[in-house]
Every structure is written in C-alpha cells, then in structure tokens.
Design a protein around this motif. Structure first.
Motif, short mmCIF file in Angstrom:
data_model
loop_
_atom_site.label_atom_id
_atom_site.label_comp_id
_atom_site.label_asym_id
_atom_site.label_seq_id
_atom_site.Cartn_x
_atom_site.Cartn_y
_atom_site.Cartn_z
N LYS A 99 -74.90 20.53 -46.43
CA LYS A 99 -73.85 21.17 -45.65
C LYS A 99 -72.81 21.73 -46.58
CE LYS A 99 -70.20 20.64 -42.46
NZ LYS A 99 -69.26 21.13 -43.46
N GLU A 142 -77.47 11.32 -38.12
CA GLU A 142 -78.78 11.25 -37.44
C GLU A 142 -78.61 11.44 -35.93
OE1 GLU A 142 -80.55 7.69 -36.37
OE2 GLU A 142 -82.27 8.86 -35.70
N ASP A 195 -77.60 16.75 -23.59
CA ASP A 195 -76.85 15.77 -24.38
C ASP A 195 -75.51 15.55 -23.67
OD1 ASP A 195 -75.77 14.30 -26.47
OD2 ASP A 195 -75.30 16.05 -27.69
#
Ligand code: UDP
Length: 250
Positions: A99, A142, A195
């Motif tokens: 990242k 994760e 989600d």
C-alpha cells in the motif's frame, strides 16, 4: 448514530432464500455464526496514554490514545467539551499489494467513521477545550480492519482512563456465497454479496455505526444485523477481559 448504506439498496426479491444454506461451512471452516480467533491486549505501548492490540483472524491492529490534552487549533476547539480525533492508517506491508504510504480516500473515510462511532461513548463534556487523539495502525489486514480498529481504539480509551458510557465493540456481518455470515474474512469481504459493519455499546444496545455495501433482502439484512450484534457482544466480553487482565479486579 451513523448510517451509511452504499451501492445497491435493500430489496425484497429473495426473501427466505438463505435459510437452507445457513449451516454450510465457510472457506476457512467456520460456521455461519462464528467469529475468527480473537485476541485483545490492553496497555501495550509505553509512551501512549492508553493503547491496545487486537488480532482477529489474520488482522493485526494497534491503537494508541493521547489525551485528554489541550487543543491548540482554535478553530476546532469546543469551549464546553473535548473533541475526539482519529487517524486510521494501513502500513504499506499490511496488505498483499504494497500500500502506498499516507492517507487515501478510504483511510480518511475510516478515520472519520471511527471517531463518529466512538464519540457517543465518551464523556466529552468532562474535558472542555481539549482533544483526545486516537491513532490506529493496521499492521496486517485480512478483512474487517475498520471493526478491529474501533474495537482496539475503545480498549485504548479505557486504558487511558477516559470515562466512557461503555466500550464500543465493532463487528461486521454480511453475505458470502449465498449465506448470511458473521465476521467476514478478506475473501468473503471481496467476493461476497454484502458487507454490514456495525459498532455498538453493548450495555445500552445503542448502535453507533452502521454501514452497508452490497445487496441484501430485508430478511437477510435483519439476519446480518442480528449476527453482527451477536459478534459485538462476544467482542465486548473480550474487551472487558483485556482491561481486567491489565488492571485486575472484576
Ligand atoms: N485491502 C487491501 N488493500 C487496500 C485496502 C484494503 O488489500 O488498500 C483489503 C484488506 O484486507 C481489508 C479488506 O480489503 O481488510 C477490506 O477492506 P474494506 O475497505 O472493506 O475495509 P475493512 O473490511 O478492512 O474494514
């Protein structure tokens, strides 16, 4: 309470379709209502006023709290209460594709919703003209880092001795592979249909954050919300245990 519903709306088209698949095992072997392995430790950093470390599955998250301390930025100062500021940051090595360091749209959004999810829990009015600063560092990600960050930040606030109505606990639920499940893994988060991360104060049942990405029927939404609330309650017990382990007592 913050409610952010993104992507598609909640529909009615698929009512009841998830029931048959409720008992199917997930790719990582968990049951639909099972959290990933959880570890919470309070007081892990010497130089912060309060700190915490959270592992949930392969997420590894640190939170540090400074304050309440004097606020020197006059335009932010509130004469009758403290302000709560949060910076969520992902380490370059925390994800598979390195990242780029520094803030991006996602981290700015997560910093904002984290502060807003914690705000209702803190007795800010006890500390006029001050700031409480929270730093969340994701060391390994994760799926579910915003929830892990909120959970860690609450424990760090408690560790700093900041008076709170309750420790906010956060957990997501959602839909993956046709099944409504608790605590989505990274694969379920990325490949799944929906989600639904929430944060809550388990003592009062107040939900302080509710976001949704993807598509759920109203039945599925209710099931996912119930699972996320259940997850928060389990996480809340682990938060209390972490504070007890640090300071003793019941
Ligand atoms: N992720 C990634 N690279 C990024 C941002 C996220 O690989 O730059 C992964 C990471 O595992 C994260 C997951 O995608 O936990 C889901 O990200 P999301 O934005 O849904 O937030 P989170 O689920 O972490 O709260």
């Amino acid at each position: 309470m913050i409610i952010i519903l993104t992507s598609k709306s909640i529909g009615d088209s698929n009512k009841g379709s998830l029931v048959a698949s409720d008992t199917k095992k997930r790719p990582d072997g968990r049951a639909f209502d099972e959290l990933r392995p959880l570890k919470i430790e309070a007081g892990v950093l010497e130089r912060a006023d309060g700190s915490a470390y959270v592992e949930i599955g392969d997420n590894k998250v640190l939170a540090a709290v400074y304050g309440p301390r004097e606020l020197h930025v006059r335009r932010l100062l509130k004469p009758n209460m403290a302000i709560l500021r949060c910076r969520y940051n992902m380490a370059p090595f925390s994800v598979e594709d390195r990242k780029r360091p520094g803030p991006d749209r996602r981290s700015v959004e997560i910093s904002k919703i984290t502060a807003e999810a914690l705000n209702p829990a803190v007795f800010l009015e006890k500390f006029p003209r001050s700031t409480i600063d929270i730093f969340i560092e994701v060391l390994q990600a994760e799926g579910g880092t915003r929830c892990a960050g909120i959970t860690a930040a609450s424990v760090a606030l408690a560790d700093a001795g900041i008076p709170m109505r309750d420790m906010v606990a956060a957990c997501a639920a959602g839909k993956a592979d046709g099944q409504v499940v608790m605590d989505l893994s990274e694969w379920e988060d990325k490949e799944g249909e929906a989600d639904l991360p929430i944060a809550m104060m388990p003592r009062t049942g107040d939900i302080t954050l509710l976001q949704m990405d993807g598509h759920l029927t109203s039945d599925e939404f209710e099931q996912a919300l119930d699972l996320a609330i259940e997850g928060c309650k389990i996480i809340s017990e682990a938060q209390k245990e972490a504070i007890k382990n640090r300071y003793g007592g019941d």
